[in-house]
Design a protein around this motif. Structure first.
Motif, mmCIF file in Angstrom:
data_model
loop_
_atom_site.group_PDB
_atom_site.id
_atom_site.type_symbol
_atom_site.label_atom_id
_atom_site.label_comp_id
_atom_site.label_asym_id
_atom_site.label_seq_id
_atom_site.Cartn_x
_atom_site.Cartn_y
_atom_site.Cartn_z
ATOM 1 N N GLU B 83 0.827 -1.211 0.000
ATOM 2 C CA GLU B 83 0.000 0.000 0.000
ATOM 3 C C GLU B 83 0.862 1.261 0.000
ATOM 4 O O GLU B 83 0.407 2.321 -0.403
ATOM 5 N N LEU B 84 2.081 1.150 0.497
ATOM 6 C CA LEU B 84 2.969 2.320 0.504
ATOM 7 C C LEU B 84 4.082 2.202 -0.535
ATOM 8 O O LEU B 84 4.554 3.190 -1.063
ATOM 9 N N PHE B 85 4.513 0.964 -0.765
ATOM 10 C CA PHE B 85 5.632 0.769 -1.692
ATOM 11 C C PHE B 85 5.146 -0.064 -2.867
ATOM 12 O O PHE B 85 4.866 -1.248 -2.713
ATOM 13 N N ASN B 86 5.043 0.561 -4.035
ATOM 14 C CA ASN B 86 4.545 -0.217 -5.167
ATOM 15 C C ASN B 86 5.611 -0.496 -6.212
ATOM 16 O O ASN B 86 5.341 -1.068 -7.245
ATOM 17 N N LYS B 87 6.832 -0.053 -5.932
ATOM 18 C CA LYS B 87 7.910 -0.463 -6.838
ATOM 19 C C LYS B 87 9.164 -0.763 -6.048
ATOM 20 O O LYS B 87 9.316 -0.311 -4.911
ATOM 21 N N ARG B 88 10.034 -1.492 -6.666
ATOM 22 C CA ARG B 88 11.262 -1.920 -6.018
ATOM 23 C C ARG B 88 12.136 -0.711 -5.697
ATOM 24 O O ARG B 88 12.287 0.202 -6.515
ATOM 25 N N VAL B 89 12.696 -0.677 -4.478
ATOM 26 C CA VAL B 89 13.601 0.410 -4.094
ATOM 27 C C VAL B 89 14.993 0.054 -4.585
ATOM 28 O O VAL B 89 15.556 -0.969 -4.203
ATOM 29 N N GLU B 90 15.516 0.873 -5.483
ATOM 30 C CA GLU B 90 16.857 0.606 -6.010
ATOM 31 C C GLU B 90 17.894 1.353 -5.179
ATOM 32 O O GLU B 90 17.728 2.539 -4.900
ATOM 33 N N PHE B 91 18.919 0.666 -4.772
ATOM 34 C CA PHE B 91 20.001 1.317 -4.053
ATOM 35 C C PHE B 91 21.083 1.656 -5.059
ATOM 36 O O PHE B 91 21.588 0.784 -5.752
ATOM 37 N N GLU B 92 21.409 2.942 -5.118
ATOM 38 C CA GLU B 92 22.438 3.341 -6.077
ATOM 39 C C GLU B 92 23.766 2.750 -5.623
ATOM 40 O O GLU B 92 24.102 2.809 -4.444
#
Lengths: 197, 103
Positions: B83-92
């Motif tokens: 519900e809050l995160f709808n895509k993958r969090v990419e770590f630079e």
């Protein structure tokens, strides 16, 4: 080593349990250790379609299970996590094939439940009553129908419990729990079962 | 017995859950100061209010989000992180370190 098949050499698996310790206990609840039989898990957004493409039926909702053919329990633990558990040591080839076919697939990840979890089977009319001594979730048949899955604490260890019905076993409960605690859990449940004569 | 409602598994004993910290926006690890990073990792405001927190249901290995009041400890709402995160969090990725040259 580039790839290791978790289902390799099933005949070399050894049980951590000393079943003879608990054999003398008389109880109407029958216990069976299925830890040495093959099982595998798959997780990922592609896991559902991967298993369906291999002709396996899939429970429609998380926390449900079903029986494939005669002795393979398919558990759906979340939207994208599935476990296949062999009850009678007859589905090793299928599980091994699935492991090989999942290799290199995007969005399908193998899970290590063969080596992380022990697998116990319980049957007998009073099994739900026995579980009520060690497990907070109501497993009686009106609250926990066939095909339900509960991921909860059993005798203070994390466990996955499901209820199924097969030709060879009749109605039974399957308990999957941390392998390292299997000796403790086996004896704790044998002790819990001993009052149901 | 305290009961928490897991969005995947339903109501369960609180002892099955593990606290995972407040839901906060992660600063860019490559550009933020040490103070900003320490605040993100270690500090919380600790005031009386409704906090949004990560919680983990240990038997099923499932992370979710709960809204809890810090004074009454009442859990107001629990929901799936999608519900809050709808895509993958990419770590630079960190820039490659410059190799030291022998003097």
């Amino acid at each position: 080593m580039e790839f290791f098949n978790l289902s390799a050499v099933p005949n070399s698996r050894k049980s951590l349990l000393d079943v003879t310790n608990t054999e003398s206990l008389t109880s109407s609840i029958q216990r069976q250790d299925c830890t040495l039989y093959s099982r595998v898990g798959f997780r990922g957004m592609g896991a559902e379609s991967f298993l369906m493409s291999h002709g396996l039926p899939i429970p429609s909702k998380p926390n449900q299970s079903l029986l494939f053919e005669h002795g393979l329990v398919v558990l759906r633990l979340s939207k994208s996590e599935f476990w296949l558990v062999d009850l009678d040591n007859t589905y090793h080839e299928l599980i091994e094939t699935l492991e090989f076919d999942a290799k290199g697939l995007e969005d399908v990840y193998r899970l290590f439940c063969q080596h992380s979890h022990a697998c116990f089977l319980f049957k007998g009319e009073q099994t739900a009553a026995m579980f009520s001594k060690v497990c907070g979730v109501d497993l009686r048949s009106d609250a926990f129908p066939l095909g339900s899955v509960a991921q909860t604490s059993v005798a203070r260890t994390n466990g996955i419990v499901t209820k199924q019905d097969s030709d060879s076993h009749g109605e039974f409960f399957l308990l999957l729990s941390d392998l390292a605690s299997s000796h403790y859990l086996w004896e704790a449940l044998a002790d819990a079962a001993s009052e149901f004569v | 017995m305290k009961i928490m409602n897991c969005p995947l598994n339903g109501p369960r004993n609180i002892s099955e859950f593990v606290y995972g910290g407040e839901v906060k926006t992660m600063p860019n690890a490559l550009t933020c100061s040490d103070k900003e990073w320490a605040e993100y990792v270690f500090y919380s405001e600790n005031t009386v209010r409704v906090v949004t927190e990560w919680w983990f249901h240990s038997p099923s290995g499932y992370w979710f989000i709960a809204e809890r009041h810090t004074a009454s400890d009442e859990i107001l709402k629990t929901y799936d992180p999608s519900e809050l995160f709808n895509k993958r969090v990419e770590f630079e990725s960190a820039p490659a370190s410059v190799e030291e040259k022998p003097v």
